[in-house]
Design an enzyme around this catalytic site. Structure first.
Site, PDB file in Angstrom:
ATOM      1  N   GLY A  75       0.778  -1.235   0.000  1.00 51.70           N
ATOM      2  CA  GLY A  75       0.000   0.000   0.000  1.00 51.70           C
ATOM      3  C   GLY A  75       0.808   1.282   0.000  1.00 51.70           C
ATOM      4  O   GLY A  75       0.396   2.284  -0.591  1.00 51.70           O
ATOM      5  N   ASP A  97       0.492   3.696   4.123  1.00 55.16           N
ATOM      6  CA  ASP A  97      -0.541   4.403   3.371  1.00 55.16           C
ATOM      7  C   ASP A  97      -1.603   4.982   4.297  1.00 55.16           C
ATOM      8  O   ASP A  97      -1.987   6.127   4.193  1.00 55.16           O
ATOM      9  CB  ASP A  97      -1.180   3.467   2.321  1.00 55.16           C
ATOM     10  CG  ASP A  97      -1.606   2.115   2.888  1.00 55.16           C
ATOM     11  OD1 ASP A  97      -1.510   1.885   4.110  1.00 55.16           O
ATOM     12  OD2 ASP A  97      -2.047   1.252   2.096  1.00 55.16           O
ATOM     13  N   ASP A 155      -5.408   2.909  10.366  1.00 58.20           N
ATOM     14  CA  ASP A 155      -6.811   2.561  10.548  1.00 58.20           C
ATOM     15  C   ASP A 155      -6.982   2.094  12.000  1.00 58.20           C
ATOM     16  O   ASP A 155      -7.004   2.911  12.917  1.00 58.20           O
ATOM     17  CB  ASP A 155      -7.140   1.479   9.506  1.00 58.20           C
ATOM     18  CG  ASP A 155      -8.607   1.162   9.370  1.00 58.20           C
ATOM     19  OD1 ASP A 155      -9.428   2.059   9.564  1.00 58.20           O
ATOM     20  OD2 ASP A 155      -8.943  -0.005   9.077  1.00 58.20           O
ATOM     21  N   SER A 156      -7.027   0.802  12.254  1.00 53.99           N
ATOM     22  CA  SER A 156      -7.138   0.325  13.640  1.00 53.99           C
ATOM     23  C   SER A 156      -5.839   0.572  14.413  1.00 53.99           C
ATOM     24  O   SER A 156      -5.850   0.686  15.632  1.00 53.99           O
ATOM     25  CB  SER A 156      -7.458  -1.169  13.669  1.00 53.99           C
ATOM     26  OG  SER A 156      -6.341  -1.919  13.255  1.00 53.99           O
ATOM     27  N   GLY A 157      -4.723   0.628  13.689  1.00 52.13           N
ATOM     28  CA  GLY A 157      -3.422   0.806  14.324  1.00 52.13           C
ATOM     29  C   GLY A 157      -2.691  -0.514  14.540  1.00 52.13           C
ATOM     30  O   GLY A 157      -1.551  -0.537  14.983  1.00 52.13           O
ATOM     31  N   THR A 163      -1.520  -2.770  12.376  1.00 51.24           N
ATOM     32  CA  THR A 163      -0.366  -3.016  11.511  1.00 51.24           C
ATOM     33  C   THR A 163       0.871  -2.263  12.020  1.00 51.24           C
ATOM     34  O   THR A 163       1.920  -2.865  12.265  1.00 51.24           O
ATOM     35  CB  THR A 163      -0.663  -2.586  10.056  1.00 51.24           C
ATOM     36  OG1 THR A 163      -1.860  -3.231   9.636  1.00 51.24           O
ATOM     37  CG2 THR A 163       0.464  -2.953   9.117  1.00 51.24           C
ATOM     38  N   LEU A 164       0.723  -0.941  12.201  1.00 50.38           N
ATOM     39  CA  LEU A 164       1.886  -0.169  12.646  1.00 50.38           C
ATOM     40  C   LEU A 164       2.341  -0.594  14.034  1.00 50.38           C
ATOM     41  O   LEU A 164       3.535  -0.683  14.294  1.00 50.38           O
ATOM     42  CB  LEU A 164       1.578   1.334  12.614  1.00 50.38           C
ATOM     43  CG  LEU A 164       1.706   2.001  11.249  1.00 50.38           C
ATOM     44  CD1 LEU A 164       1.431   3.500  11.369  1.00 50.38           C
ATOM     45  CD2 LEU A 164       3.100   1.800  10.657  1.00 50.38           C
ATOM     46  N   ASP A 205      -5.527  -0.365  -2.375  1.00 51.73           N
ATOM     47  CA  ASP A 205      -6.198  -1.221  -3.348  1.00 51.73           C
ATOM     48  C   ASP A 205      -7.719  -1.270  -3.190  1.00 51.73           C
ATOM     49  O   ASP A 205      -8.264  -1.108  -2.099  1.00 51.73           O
ATOM     50  CB  ASP A 205      -5.669  -2.649  -3.244  1.00 51.73           C
ATOM     51  CG  ASP A 205      -6.226  -3.373  -2.012  1.00 51.73           C
ATOM     52  OD1 ASP A 205      -5.977  -2.896  -0.884  1.00 51.73           O
ATOM     53  OD2 ASP A 205      -6.940  -4.379  -2.183  1.00 51.73           O
ATOM     54  N   ARG A 220      -4.427   0.409  -7.437  1.00 51.76           N
ATOM     55  CA  ARG A 220      -3.308   1.006  -6.706  1.00 51.76           C
ATOM     56  C   ARG A 220      -2.622   2.076  -7.550  1.00 51.76           C
ATOM     57  O   ARG A 220      -1.957   2.956  -7.027  1.00 51.76           O
ATOM     58  CB  ARG A 220      -2.282  -0.058  -6.314  1.00 51.76           C
ATOM     59  CG  ARG A 220      -2.791  -1.074  -5.294  1.00 51.76           C
ATOM     60  CD  ARG A 220      -1.629  -1.907  -4.776  1.00 51.76           C
ATOM     61  NE  ARG A 220      -2.044  -3.117  -4.071  1.00 51.76           N
ATOM     62  CZ  ARG A 220      -2.323  -3.178  -2.776  1.00 51.76           C
ATOM     63  NH1 ARG A 220      -2.231  -2.094  -2.030  1.00 51.76           N
ATOM     64  NH2 ARG A 220      -2.678  -4.325  -2.215  1.00 51.76           N
TER      65      ARG A 220
END
Ligand code: 5GP
Ligand code: MG
Length: 175
Positions: free
Chosen positions: A44, A100, A103-105, A107-108, A159, A165
């Site tokens: 992303g 990118d 959102d919920s946090g 991933t980071l 995506d 993308r």
């Protein structure tokens, strides 16, 4: 062939260009004189990162991590899968993690925990889009391009069912 929605523009190409240039200037001044490593999250963040790094006027290393949380289509699976083939040593370096969208946090959050094991001097985050209404994990980004409402967005790296993308702007799904 898949039938794709007619894109509704949320953030235009020129707005993105101006904002990314401003982020680049800010990051360039904040990291002046520091050993910078930019790590972007694939797929992303690939478009945003490509534009951002060219607006950062500093010596840097770059690397990437693959993460997937949206297992299929548009529903988050809740789990984050990481794949990294790290080439770059980040020990003692200043890491800027680029994604990118926040959102919920999850991933980071997950990636920051993973990277800390490699003993960087510090880790900051830079996201193009911040969907604060959806946060589940207490995580604030250090640099954000745009705050957006809780809508599904795609284009400029993000995506729509793995397509779109390559759109040069950020579009959203009208329901
Ligand atoms: P988080 O782990 O913060 O919930 O989600 C982050 C990842 O979910 C992003 O890197 C992105 O890949 C995906 N994601 C979250 N919201 C959206 C969205 O509106 N559109 C698209 N295409 N992906 C999203
Ligand atoms: Mg992503």
């Amino acid at each position: 062939m898949i039938k794709l929605p007619k894109p509704e523009v949320l953030i235009s190409e020129s707005r993105i260009r101006r904002r990314v240039a401003a982020l680049g200037r800010k990051i360039s001044s904040d990291y002046a004189g520091k050993d910078l490593t930019v790590i972007f999250i694939s797929s992303g963040a690939v478009v945003f990162a490509a534009d951002l790094i060219r607006n950062i006027k500093l010596p840097m290393h770059i690397d990437c991590i693959r993460a997937s949380s949206y297992a299929s289509g548009m529903k988050s699976s809740g789990r984050v899968k990481l794949t990294s083939g790290f080439k770059v040593d980040i020990r003692g370096r200043h890491v800027l993690l680029v994604d990118d969208i926040l959102d919920s946090g999850r991933t980071l959050g997950r990636i920051i925990r993973f990277l800390k094991k490699y003993r960087p001097a510090d880790i900051r985050t830079c996201v193009l889009l911040d969907k604060a209404a959806r946060r589940e994990i207490p995580l604030e980004t250090d640099y954000a391009g745009f705050a957006i409402p809780d809508v599904f967005v795609y284009g400029y790296g993000l995506d729509y069912r793995e397509y779109c993308r390559n759109l040069p702007y950020v579009a959203y799904l009208k329901d």
